[in-house]
Design a protein around this motif. Structure first.
Motif, mmCIF file in Angstrom:
data_model
loop_
_atom_site.group_PDB
_atom_site.id
_atom_site.type_symbol
_atom_site.label_atom_id
_atom_site.label_comp_id
_atom_site.label_asym_id
_atom_site.label_seq_id
_atom_site.Cartn_x
_atom_site.Cartn_y
_atom_site.Cartn_z
ATOM 1 N N LEU A 1 0.832 -1.207 0.000
ATOM 2 C CA LEU A 1 0.000 0.000 0.000
ATOM 3 C C LEU A 1 0.868 1.258 0.000
ATOM 4 C CD1 LEU A 1 -2.725 1.432 0.211
ATOM 5 C CD2 LEU A 1 -2.588 1.175 2.693
ATOM 6 N N TYR B 1 -7.256 2.898 4.518
ATOM 7 C CA TYR B 1 -7.331 1.446 4.372
ATOM 8 C C TYR B 1 -8.021 0.818 5.578
ATOM 9 C CZ TYR B 1 -5.848 -3.309 3.255
ATOM 10 O OH TYR B 1 -5.830 -4.657 2.958
ATOM 11 N N GLN C 1 -11.680 1.300 5.116
ATOM 12 C CA GLN C 1 -12.226 0.381 4.110
ATOM 13 C C GLN C 1 -12.408 -1.027 4.670
ATOM 14 O OE1 GLN C 1 -9.365 0.619 0.952
ATOM 15 N NE2 GLN C 1 -9.870 2.734 0.430
ATOM 16 N N GLN C 2 -11.521 -1.401 5.593
ATOM 17 C CA GLN C 2 -11.563 -2.738 6.190
ATOM 18 C C GLN C 2 -12.400 -2.781 7.467
ATOM 19 O OE1 GLN C 2 -9.981 -5.450 4.664
ATOM 20 N NE2 GLN C 2 -9.725 -3.962 3.019
#
Length: 294
Positions: free
Chosen positions: A72, A100, A103-104
């Motif tokens: 990433l 991130y 998003q997770q």
């Protein structure tokens, strides 16, 4: 795995270009898909990223935190403005990790438990600013000057592991036994997890240390080294190399000699992990040698 002499031409705003004289990256297991190191080389920045060895069973889209973070952050360098300062660049790298996490659906988890965070170290060459930036324990060679950024806390845990392994040998275990099952690593694992409480927190005192983990890195945690005007060669590497030399061959040879003499890495060169029986090295490693062109 090795590139030599490929020119990287700058964008119009760049003050200089460079060629890659040597480039190498390898996983400690010998399987490239396991590698938690990454190398970035673009028109404005060159960087080595060292994803921290995962301390939990959590996987991020099937990847360990170290590998997910390295990949990433590697992509994120394309979005950093050429004239960014070290602090601005580190902020953008951390912002990418925060997004991130969102998003997770893991933002609350990583906020509450630092052990769950994706963590990485990096060393970055800014072509625009003619500087080397460190966050965490990567390393570089500027001409013949070797610059490291080691953590005090790693020395403590490495020595604790060394002591434990010496005690195991005193009780009858062999080096080969311990390469099959590193009980010294087991012994320090609780410390390795607890040390994350100090990550990016100067207020915690003498053991704090910086890292890219999606959270604020204090300015004093970013090491900036100006590149002297006469310097032509810069080498960036992860800490998978105990010794950094002027060529990849010499660097690899130094690693080979240390692993042969002390495969557990608890005597000559003390670390928090050794060469496991099934692996080809004690850690992932990345090396890139740059020739600057004025």
């Amino acid at each position: 795995m090795v590139n030599t002499g490929h020119p990287i031409k700058p964008a119009q705003s760049d003050p200089q270009s460079y060629t890659i004289e040597e480039l190498f990256i390898a996983s400690k297991t010998g399987n490239a898909e396991d590698c938690e190191d990454a190398i970035y080389h673009g028109p404005h920045f060159v960087a080595v990223i060292d994803g921290a060895t995962t301390k939990t069973e959590r996987r991020w889209n099937g990847l360990t935190g170290g590998r997910a973070g390295a990949l990433l952050l590697q992509k994120t360098f394309d979005t950093i403005p050429p004239d960014a300062t070290a602090s601005q660049a580190v902020h953008l790298l951390n912002t990418a990790l925060q997004r991130y996490y969102e998003q997770q659906n893991a933002s609350e988890i990583v906020q509450a438990d630092p052990v769950q965070r994706i963590t990485a170290s990096t060393v970055i060459l800014s072509l625009y600013r003619k500087e080397i930036w460190f966050v965490g324990d990567c390393q570089c060679l500027i001409s013949e000057e070797h610059i490291t950024n080691n953590k005090k806390i790693d020395s403590i845990t490495a020595n604790a592991r060394s002591l434990f392994l010496e005690a195991e040998i005193a009780q009858g275990k062999t080096i080969e036994d311990l390469r099959l099952h590193d009980t010294g690593r087991d012994f320090i694992l609780p410390l390795l997890k607890r040390q994350l409480l100090f990550q990016n927190k100067p207020s915690t005192g003498q053991y704090w240390y910086p890292a890219i983990d999606g959270f604020y890195v204090p300015p004093e945690g970013i090491k900036v080294i100006p590149i002297p005007s006469k310097v032509e060669t810069v080498i960036l590497a992860s800490d998978g190399y105990p010794v950094l030399k002027e060529t990849l061959q010499e660097t690899e040879q130094a690693l080979k000699e240390i692993l042969h003499e002390d495969p557990l890495l608890f005597r000559k060169y003390k670390t928090t992990k050794g060469l496991q029986k099934s692996n080809i090295s004690f850690d992932d490693r990345a090396y890139i040698k740059i020739k600057l062109l004025s």
